[in-house]
Motif scaffolding. Structure first.
Motif, PDB file in Angstrom:
ATOM      1  N   ILE A 288      43.809  42.495  34.879  1.00 33.43           N
ATOM      2  CA  ILE A 288      42.720  41.525  35.029  1.00 33.43           C
ATOM      3  C   ILE A 288      42.423  41.280  36.506  1.00 33.43           C
ATOM      4  O   ILE A 288      41.267  41.274  36.946  1.00 33.43           O
ATOM      5  CB  ILE A 288      43.065  40.200  34.320  1.00 33.43           C
ATOM      6  CG1 ILE A 288      43.086  40.416  32.800  1.00 33.43           C
ATOM      7  CG2 ILE A 288      42.062  39.118  34.696  1.00 33.43           C
ATOM      8  CD1 ILE A 288      43.555  39.209  32.011  1.00 33.43           C
ATOM      9  N   ILE A 289      43.487  41.107  37.293  1.00 33.85           N
ATOM     10  CA  ILE A 289      43.305  40.838  38.722  1.00 33.85           C
ATOM     11  C   ILE A 289      42.670  42.032  39.421  1.00 33.85           C
ATOM     12  O   ILE A 289      41.771  41.871  40.264  1.00 33.85           O
ATOM     13  CB  ILE A 289      44.664  40.487  39.372  1.00 33.85           C
ATOM     14  CG1 ILE A 289      45.165  39.144  38.840  1.00 33.85           C
ATOM     15  CG2 ILE A 289      44.536  40.446  40.894  1.00 33.85           C
ATOM     16  CD1 ILE A 289      46.546  38.758  39.331  1.00 33.85           C
ATOM     17  N   GLU A 290      43.108  43.254  39.081  1.00 33.61           N
ATOM     18  CA  GLU A 290      42.538  44.443  39.703  1.00 33.61           C
ATOM     19  C   GLU A 290      41.069  44.626  39.316  1.00 33.61           C
ATOM     20  O   GLU A 290      40.236  45.026  40.141  1.00 33.61           O
ATOM     21  CB  GLU A 290      43.353  45.677  39.308  1.00 33.61           C
ATOM     22  CG  GLU A 290      44.709  45.754  39.980  1.00 33.61           C
ATOM     23  CD  GLU A 290      44.597  45.668  41.493  1.00 33.61           C
ATOM     24  OE1 GLU A 290      43.757  46.402  42.069  1.00 33.61           O
ATOM     25  OE2 GLU A 290      45.334  44.864  42.097  1.00 33.61           O
ATOM     26  N   GLY A 291      40.764  44.321  38.045  1.00 36.35           N
ATOM     27  CA  GLY A 291      39.366  44.386  37.630  1.00 36.35           C
ATOM     28  C   GLY A 291      38.516  43.358  38.356  1.00 36.35           C
ATOM     29  O   GLY A 291      37.383  43.638  38.769  1.00 36.35           O
ATOM     30  N   PHE A 292      39.093  42.172  38.520  1.00 34.06           N
ATOM     31  CA  PHE A 292      38.402  41.117  39.259  1.00 34.06           C
ATOM     32  C   PHE A 292      38.199  41.522  40.718  1.00 34.06           C
ATOM     33  O   PHE A 292      37.137  41.291  41.302  1.00 34.06           O
ATOM     34  CB  PHE A 292      39.220  39.829  39.172  1.00 34.06           C
ATOM     35  CG  PHE A 292      38.624  38.669  39.924  1.00 34.06           C
ATOM     36  CD1 PHE A 292      37.403  38.135  39.564  1.00 34.06           C
ATOM     37  CD2 PHE A 292      39.296  38.117  40.997  1.00 34.06           C
ATOM     38  CE1 PHE A 292      36.860  37.071  40.261  1.00 34.06           C
ATOM     39  CE2 PHE A 292      38.762  37.057  41.706  1.00 34.06           C
ATOM     40  CZ  PHE A 292      37.541  36.524  41.329  1.00 34.06           C
ATOM     41  N   ARG A 293      39.222  42.159  41.291  1.00 34.25           N
ATOM     42  CA  ARG A 293      39.123  42.596  42.685  1.00 34.25           C
ATOM     43  C   ARG A 293      38.036  43.674  42.834  1.00 34.25           C
ATOM     44  O   ARG A 293      37.208  43.615  43.763  1.00 34.25           O
ATOM     45  CB  ARG A 293      40.467  43.159  43.144  1.00 34.25           C
ATOM     46  CG  ARG A 293      40.496  43.557  44.639  1.00 34.25           C
ATOM     47  CD  ARG A 293      41.788  44.292  44.959  1.00 34.25           C
ATOM     48  NE  ARG A 293      42.955  43.517  44.576  1.00 34.25           N
ATOM     49  CZ  ARG A 293      43.486  42.544  45.341  1.00 34.25           C
ATOM     50  NH1 ARG A 293      42.943  42.270  46.524  1.00 34.25           N
ATOM     51  NH2 ARG A 293      44.541  41.876  44.926  1.00 34.25           N
ATOM     52  N   THR A 294      38.016  44.650  41.921  1.00 34.96           N
ATOM     53  CA  THR A 294      37.024  45.721  41.983  1.00 34.96           C
ATOM     54  C   THR A 294      35.607  45.174  41.859  1.00 34.96           C
ATOM     55  O   THR A 294      34.705  45.553  42.620  1.00 34.96           O
ATOM     56  CB  THR A 294      37.280  46.748  40.877  1.00 34.96           C
ATOM     57  OG1 THR A 294      38.603  47.311  41.038  1.00 34.96           O
ATOM     58  CG2 THR A 294      36.250  47.868  40.915  1.00 34.96           C
ATOM     59  N   SER A 295      35.401  44.256  40.905  1.00 31.53           N
ATOM     60  CA  SER A 295      34.073  43.691  40.690  1.00 31.53           C
ATOM     61  C   SER A 295      33.628  42.848  41.884  1.00 31.53           C
ATOM     62  O   SER A 295      32.459  42.889  42.288  1.00 31.53           O
ATOM     63  CB  SER A 295      34.064  42.835  39.423  1.00 31.53           C
ATOM     64  OG  SER A 295      34.376  43.619  38.286  1.00 31.53           O
ATOM     65  N   THR A 296      34.557  42.095  42.466  1.00 32.06           N
ATOM     66  CA  THR A 296      34.217  41.243  43.609  1.00 32.06           C
ATOM     67  C   THR A 296      33.829  42.077  44.819  1.00 32.06           C
ATOM     68  O   THR A 296      32.832  41.804  45.499  1.00 32.06           O
ATOM     69  CB  THR A 296      35.392  40.326  43.972  1.00 32.06           C
ATOM     70  OG1 THR A 296      35.719  39.513  42.838  1.00 32.06           O
ATOM     71  CG2 THR A 296      35.039  39.426  45.146  1.00 32.06           C
ATOM     72  N   LEU A 297      34.600  43.128  45.091  1.00 33.68           N
ATOM     73  CA  LEU A 297      34.288  43.990  46.230  1.00 33.68           C
ATOM     74  C   LEU A 297      32.983  44.752  46.006  1.00 33.68           C
ATOM     75  O   LEU A 297      32.218  44.979  46.952  1.00 33.68           O
ATOM     76  CB  LEU A 297      35.442  44.971  46.479  1.00 33.68           C
ATOM     77  CG  LEU A 297      36.770  44.315  46.914  1.00 33.68           C
ATOM     78  CD1 LEU A 297      37.849  45.375  47.103  1.00 33.68           C
ATOM     79  CD2 LEU A 297      36.586  43.509  48.200  1.00 33.68           C
ATOM     80  N   ALA A 298      32.726  45.143  44.745  1.00 32.54           N
ATOM     81  CA  ALA A 298      31.466  45.820  44.436  1.00 32.54           C
ATOM     82  C   ALA A 298      30.284  44.875  44.649  1.00 32.54           C
ATOM     83  O   ALA A 298      29.239  45.278  45.187  1.00 32.54           O
ATOM     84  CB  ALA A 298      31.481  46.334  42.998  1.00 32.54           C
ATOM     85  N   LEU A 299      30.449  43.616  44.248  1.00 33.10           N
ATOM     86  CA  LEU A 299      29.397  42.626  44.471  1.00 33.10           C
ATOM     87  C   LEU A 299      29.173  42.406  45.962  1.00 33.10           C
ATOM     88  O   LEU A 299      28.028  42.277  46.426  1.00 33.10           O
ATOM     89  CB  LEU A 299      29.762  41.302  43.799  1.00 33.10           C
ATOM     90  CG  LEU A 299      28.767  40.144  44.001  1.00 33.10           C
ATOM     91  CD1 LEU A 299      27.389  40.503  43.474  1.00 33.10           C
ATOM     92  CD2 LEU A 299      29.290  38.877  43.309  1.00 33.10           C
ATOM     93  N   ASN A 300      30.257  42.407  46.713  1.00 26.84           N
ATOM     94  CA  ASN A 300      30.139  42.252  48.166  1.00 26.84           C
ATOM     95  C   ASN A 300      29.353  43.422  48.772  1.00 26.84           C
ATOM     96  O   ASN A 300      28.489  43.214  49.646  1.00 26.84           O
ATOM     97  CB  ASN A 300      31.535  42.178  48.790  1.00 26.84           C
ATOM     98  CG  ASN A 300      31.484  41.928  50.287  1.00 26.84           C
ATOM     99  OD1 ASN A 300      30.982  40.907  50.741  1.00 26.84           O
ATOM    100  ND2 ASN A 300      32.021  42.862  51.063  1.00 26.84           N
ATOM    101  N   ASP A 301      29.626  44.636  48.316  1.00 27.54           N
ATOM    102  CA  ASP A 301      28.877  45.797  48.800  1.00 27.54           C
ATOM    103  C   ASP A 301      27.400  45.700  48.428  1.00 27.54           C
ATOM    104  O   ASP A 301      26.513  46.054  49.230  1.00 27.54           O
ATOM    105  CB  ASP A 301      29.470  47.090  48.218  1.00 27.54           C
ATOM    106  CG  ASP A 301      30.823  47.433  48.811  1.00 27.54           C
ATOM    107  OD1 ASP A 301      31.128  46.913  49.897  1.00 27.54           O
ATOM    108  OD2 ASP A 301      31.558  48.215  48.183  1.00 27.54           O
TER     109      ASP A 301
END
Length: 275
Positions: free
Chosen positions: A143-156
Protein backbone atom coordinates in the motif's frame (compact mmCIF):
# COMPACT_ATOMS: atom_id res chain seq x y z
CA UNK A 1 -18.44 56.70 -58.53
CA UNK A 2 -18.53 59.23 -55.70
CA UNK A 3 -17.02 62.71 -55.77
CA UNK A 4 -14.84 63.11 -52.70
CA UNK A 5 -14.45 66.81 -53.29
CA UNK A 6 -18.26 66.97 -53.26
CA UNK A 7 -18.16 65.43 -49.80
CA UNK A 8 -15.60 67.98 -48.69
CA UNK A 9 -17.67 70.88 -50.01
CA UNK A 10 -20.98 69.67 -48.56
CA UNK A 11 -22.50 68.79 -51.93
CA UNK A 12 -24.94 66.07 -53.00
CA UNK A 13 -22.77 63.17 -51.85
CA UNK A 14 -22.24 64.75 -48.45
CA UNK A 15 -26.02 64.95 -47.88
CA UNK A 16 -26.33 61.18 -48.34
CA UNK A 17 -23.71 60.33 -45.71
CA UNK A 18 -25.09 59.25 -42.33
CA UNK A 19 -25.04 62.25 -39.95
CA UNK A 20 -23.07 60.29 -37.34
CA UNK A 21 -20.31 59.47 -39.86
CA UNK A 22 -20.09 62.80 -41.66
CA UNK A 23 -17.65 64.65 -39.39
CA UNK A 24 -15.17 61.78 -39.03
CA UNK A 25 -15.31 61.04 -42.77
CA UNK A 26 -14.68 64.66 -43.76
CA UNK A 27 -11.78 64.85 -41.30
CA UNK A 28 -10.15 61.67 -42.66
CA UNK A 29 -10.35 62.99 -46.24
CA UNK A 30 -8.91 66.34 -45.19
CA UNK A 31 -6.00 64.66 -43.39
CA UNK A 32 -5.20 62.55 -46.47
CA UNK A 33 -5.31 65.57 -48.78
CA UNK A 34 -3.16 67.71 -46.47
CA UNK A 35 -0.45 65.02 -46.17
CA UNK A 36 1.86 65.35 -49.21
CA UNK A 37 3.09 61.77 -48.89
CA UNK A 38 -0.41 60.31 -49.00
CA UNK A 39 -1.63 59.02 -52.35
CA UNK A 40 -4.57 56.89 -51.26
CA UNK A 41 -7.45 57.17 -48.85
CA UNK A 42 -10.07 54.74 -47.59
CA UNK A 43 -12.77 54.64 -44.92
CA UNK A 44 -15.90 52.73 -43.91
CA UNK A 45 -19.10 54.73 -43.46
CA UNK A 46 -22.86 54.61 -44.02
CA UNK A 47 -24.39 55.95 -47.24
CA UNK A 48 -28.07 56.62 -48.01
CA UNK A 49 -29.36 54.52 -50.91
CA UNK A 50 -32.16 55.31 -53.36
CA UNK A 51 -34.66 53.32 -51.26
CA UNK A 52 -33.91 55.59 -48.26
CA UNK A 53 -32.03 52.86 -46.35
CA UNK A 54 -28.39 53.08 -45.33
CA UNK A 55 -25.71 50.78 -46.73
CA UNK A 56 -22.34 50.23 -45.08
CA UNK A 57 -19.78 51.12 -47.74
CA UNK A 58 -16.03 51.04 -48.13
CA UNK A 59 -14.88 54.26 -49.75
CA UNK A 60 -11.53 54.45 -51.55
CA UNK A 61 -9.84 57.43 -53.14
CA UNK A 62 -6.71 58.12 -55.20
CA UNK A 63 -5.14 61.54 -54.72
CA UNK A 64 -3.54 63.16 -57.78
CA UNK A 65 -0.94 65.81 -56.95
CA UNK A 66 1.14 68.27 -58.94
CA UNK A 67 4.94 68.43 -58.90
CA UNK A 68 4.85 70.48 -55.69
CA UNK A 69 2.79 67.81 -53.95
CA UNK A 70 -0.39 69.87 -53.84
CA UNK A 71 -3.64 67.94 -54.50
CA UNK A 72 -5.31 68.79 -57.79
CA UNK A 73 -7.80 65.94 -58.08
CA UNK A 74 -9.16 63.02 -56.06
CA UNK A 75 -10.87 60.11 -57.78
CA UNK A 76 -12.86 57.76 -55.62
CA UNK A 77 -15.35 54.91 -55.54
CA UNK A 78 -17.29 53.05 -52.90
CA UNK A 79 -18.19 49.39 -52.42
CA UNK A 80 -21.27 48.11 -50.62
CA UNK A 81 -20.08 45.88 -47.76
CA UNK A 82 -23.36 45.77 -45.84
CA UNK A 83 -23.43 41.98 -45.80
CA UNK A 84 -19.70 41.62 -45.22
CA UNK A 85 -19.55 43.95 -42.21
CA UNK A 86 -21.61 41.77 -39.79
CA UNK A 87 -19.46 38.74 -40.64
CA UNK A 88 -16.30 40.71 -39.92
CA UNK A 89 -17.75 41.92 -36.62
CA UNK A 90 -18.76 38.35 -35.70
CA UNK A 91 -15.24 37.12 -36.51
CA UNK A 92 -13.69 39.87 -34.40
CA UNK A 93 -16.07 39.07 -31.55
CA UNK A 94 -15.24 35.35 -31.79
CA UNK A 95 -11.49 36.05 -31.79
CA UNK A 96 -11.92 38.31 -28.77
CA UNK A 97 -13.93 35.69 -26.88
CA UNK A 98 -11.45 32.91 -27.73
CA UNK A 99 -8.54 35.08 -26.62
CA UNK A 100 -10.26 35.83 -23.31
CA UNK A 101 -11.18 32.16 -22.81
CA UNK A 102 -7.59 31.10 -23.48
CA UNK A 103 -6.33 33.68 -20.98
CA UNK A 104 -8.87 32.56 -18.35
CA UNK A 105 -7.94 28.89 -18.84
CA UNK A 106 -4.26 29.72 -18.48
CA UNK A 107 -4.93 31.65 -15.27
CA UNK A 108 -7.06 28.78 -13.96
CA UNK A 109 -4.28 26.31 -14.73
CA UNK A 110 -1.72 28.47 -12.91
CA UNK A 111 -3.93 28.73 -9.84
CA UNK A 112 -4.83 25.03 -9.85
CA UNK A 113 -1.27 23.78 -10.21
CA UNK A 114 0.05 26.06 -7.50
CA UNK A 115 -2.81 25.11 -5.15
CA UNK A 116 -1.85 21.46 -5.66
CA UNK A 117 1.80 22.19 -4.94
CA UNK A 118 1.52 22.71 -1.15
CA UNK A 119 -0.49 19.55 -0.22
CA UNK A 120 1.58 17.51 -2.68
CA UNK A 121 4.78 18.68 -0.99
CA UNK A 122 3.30 17.60 2.35
CA UNK A 123 2.56 14.13 0.98
CA UNK A 124 6.10 13.78 -0.35
CA UNK A 125 7.40 14.91 3.04
CA UNK A 126 5.36 12.22 4.82
CA UNK A 127 6.68 9.58 2.43
CA UNK A 128 10.23 10.68 3.14
CA UNK A 129 9.56 10.38 6.88
CA UNK A 130 8.44 6.77 6.38
CA UNK A 131 11.87 5.89 4.97
CA UNK A 132 13.16 5.71 8.53
CA UNK A 133 10.64 3.06 9.59
CA UNK A 134 10.57 -0.71 9.02
CA UNK A 135 7.28 -2.40 8.21
CA UNK A 136 6.73 -6.16 8.41
CA UNK A 137 3.19 -6.38 7.04
CA UNK A 138 3.52 -7.15 3.27
CA UNK A 139 0.08 -5.68 2.52
CA UNK A 140 0.99 -2.44 4.29
CA UNK A 141 4.30 -2.32 2.41
CA UNK A 142 2.48 -2.74 -0.92
CA UNK A 143 0.00 0.00 0.00
CA UNK A 144 2.78 2.41 0.94
CA UNK A 145 4.74 1.69 -2.25
CA UNK A 146 1.62 2.18 -4.34
CA UNK A 147 0.95 5.42 -2.53
CA UNK A 148 4.55 6.50 -3.12
CA UNK A 149 4.38 5.68 -6.85
CA UNK A 150 1.09 7.54 -7.32
CA UNK A 151 2.30 10.58 -5.36
CA UNK A 152 5.53 10.87 -7.34
CA UNK A 153 3.62 10.40 -10.60
CA UNK A 154 1.24 13.20 -9.60
CA UNK A 155 4.24 15.37 -8.79
CA UNK A 156 5.67 14.73 -12.26
CA UNK A 157 2.31 15.55 -13.85
CA UNK A 158 2.06 18.86 -11.98
CA UNK A 159 5.61 19.73 -13.01
CA UNK A 160 4.82 18.90 -16.64
CA UNK A 161 1.70 21.07 -16.55
CA UNK A 162 3.67 23.98 -15.14
CA UNK A 163 6.29 23.53 -17.85
CA UNK A 164 3.58 23.57 -20.54
CA UNK A 165 2.24 26.85 -19.18
CA UNK A 166 5.74 28.34 -19.15
CA UNK A 167 6.40 27.18 -22.71
CA UNK A 168 3.10 28.57 -24.04
CA UNK A 169 3.94 31.89 -22.46
CA UNK A 170 7.43 31.81 -23.96
CA UNK A 171 7.40 30.28 -27.49
CA UNK A 172 11.14 30.90 -27.90
CA UNK A 173 12.07 28.01 -25.59
CA UNK A 174 14.53 25.72 -27.39
CA UNK A 175 13.35 22.29 -28.53
CA UNK A 176 15.44 19.20 -27.81
CA UNK A 177 16.02 15.72 -29.19
CA UNK A 178 13.70 13.48 -27.23
CA UNK A 179 13.86 9.68 -27.09
CA UNK A 180 10.31 8.48 -27.64
CA UNK A 181 10.95 5.24 -25.77
CA UNK A 182 11.98 7.16 -22.66
CA UNK A 183 8.75 9.12 -22.85
CA UNK A 184 6.68 5.98 -23.33
CA UNK A 185 8.36 4.25 -20.38
CA UNK A 186 7.81 7.28 -18.16
CA UNK A 187 4.11 7.53 -18.97
CA UNK A 188 3.60 3.77 -18.78
CA UNK A 189 5.11 3.64 -15.29
CA UNK A 190 2.88 6.49 -14.14
CA UNK A 191 -0.29 4.62 -15.13
CA UNK A 192 1.03 1.08 -14.73
CA UNK A 193 -1.54 0.11 -12.09
CA UNK A 194 -4.70 0.90 -14.15
CA UNK A 195 -3.08 -0.72 -17.21
CA UNK A 196 -2.45 -3.92 -15.27
CA UNK A 197 -5.95 -3.84 -13.74
CA UNK A 198 -7.40 -3.59 -17.27
CA UNK A 199 -5.16 -6.51 -18.34
CA UNK A 200 -4.15 -4.37 -21.32
CA UNK A 201 -1.40 -5.25 -23.78
CA UNK A 202 0.85 -2.51 -25.13
CA UNK A 203 3.27 -2.62 -28.04
CA UNK A 204 5.69 0.24 -28.75
CA UNK A 205 7.93 0.33 -31.84
CA UNK A 206 10.30 3.25 -32.44
CA UNK A 207 12.84 1.56 -34.71
CA UNK A 208 12.21 3.87 -37.69
CA UNK A 209 12.12 7.10 -35.66
CA UNK A 210 13.51 6.83 -32.13
CA UNK A 211 14.12 10.59 -31.79
CA UNK A 212 11.98 13.68 -32.33
CA UNK A 213 13.00 17.34 -32.07
CA UNK A 214 10.30 18.85 -29.90
CA UNK A 215 9.56 19.96 -26.37
CA UNK A 216 9.61 16.94 -24.06
CA UNK A 217 6.60 18.08 -22.05
CA UNK A 218 4.37 18.19 -25.12
CA UNK A 219 5.26 14.63 -26.10
CA UNK A 220 4.64 13.38 -22.56
CA UNK A 221 1.22 15.02 -22.70
CA UNK A 222 0.44 13.34 -26.06
CA UNK A 223 1.35 9.87 -24.78
CA UNK A 224 -0.51 10.40 -21.51
CA UNK A 225 -3.70 11.50 -23.28
CA UNK A 226 -3.61 8.63 -25.76
CA UNK A 227 -3.04 5.91 -23.17
CA UNK A 228 -5.47 7.21 -20.54
CA UNK A 229 -8.20 7.68 -23.16
CA UNK A 230 -7.73 4.08 -24.24
CA UNK A 231 -8.26 2.96 -20.66
CA UNK A 232 -11.20 5.27 -20.14
CA UNK A 233 -13.12 4.28 -23.28
CA UNK A 234 -12.22 0.60 -23.47
CA UNK A 235 -14.87 -1.99 -24.17
CA UNK A 236 -15.64 -4.54 -21.48
CA UNK A 237 -16.26 -7.25 -24.08
CA UNK A 238 -12.84 -7.16 -25.76
CA UNK A 239 -9.25 -7.26 -24.57
CA UNK A 240 -7.48 -3.92 -24.73
CA UNK A 241 -4.53 -3.89 -27.15
CA UNK A 242 -2.60 -0.67 -27.75
CA UNK A 243 0.00 -0.28 -30.50
CA UNK A 244 2.21 2.81 -30.86
CA UNK A 245 4.59 3.11 -33.82
CA UNK A 246 6.81 6.04 -34.80
CA UNK A 247 7.80 6.43 -38.45
CA UNK A 248 9.79 9.01 -40.40
CA UNK A 249 8.34 10.24 -43.69
CA UNK A 250 10.42 12.83 -45.52
CA UNK A 251 10.91 15.72 -43.08
CA UNK A 252 8.34 14.64 -40.48
CA UNK A 253 7.96 12.03 -37.77
CA UNK A 254 4.57 10.34 -37.63
CA UNK A 255 3.20 8.79 -34.46
CA UNK A 256 0.68 6.02 -35.23
CA UNK A 257 -1.55 5.05 -32.34
CA UNK A 258 -3.90 2.08 -32.72
CA UNK A 259 -6.42 0.91 -30.14
CA UNK A 260 -8.21 -2.31 -31.17
CA UNK A 261 -10.59 -2.16 -28.23
CA UNK A 262 -11.69 1.44 -27.95
CA UNK A 263 -15.39 2.29 -28.11
CA UNK A 264 -15.95 4.93 -30.78
CA UNK A 265 -14.79 5.93 -34.25
CA UNK A 266 -11.26 7.09 -33.35
CA UNK A 267 -9.61 3.68 -33.15
CA UNK A 268 -6.66 4.76 -35.28
CA UNK A 269 -4.99 8.09 -34.65
CA UNK A 270 -2.08 9.62 -36.52
CA UNK A 271 -0.17 12.68 -35.34
CA UNK A 272 2.57 14.51 -37.21
CA UNK A 273 5.56 15.50 -35.08
CA UNK A 274 8.34 17.81 -36.24
CA UNK A 275 11.67 16.12 -36.98
Amino acid sequence: MVSLFSIMSGGYDCVRIHPEDKEALTLSIRQAIDSPEEEQWKAVYRFLKADDTYATVLGRGFIIRNQEGSPIRMIGAMQDITLQKPREEESEQLISELTKTNHDLRQFSYITTHNFRAPLSNLIGLLNMMNGYTFNDPILIEIIEGFRTSTLALNDTINDLINILIIKGNPSITRENVKLRDVFNKVYNQIRIPIEEADARTHFNDQEAPLVLLDRTYIVSIFMNLLTNSLKFRSASRKLQITIISQRQEDKVWLHFQDKNRVGPEALLQSSLWP
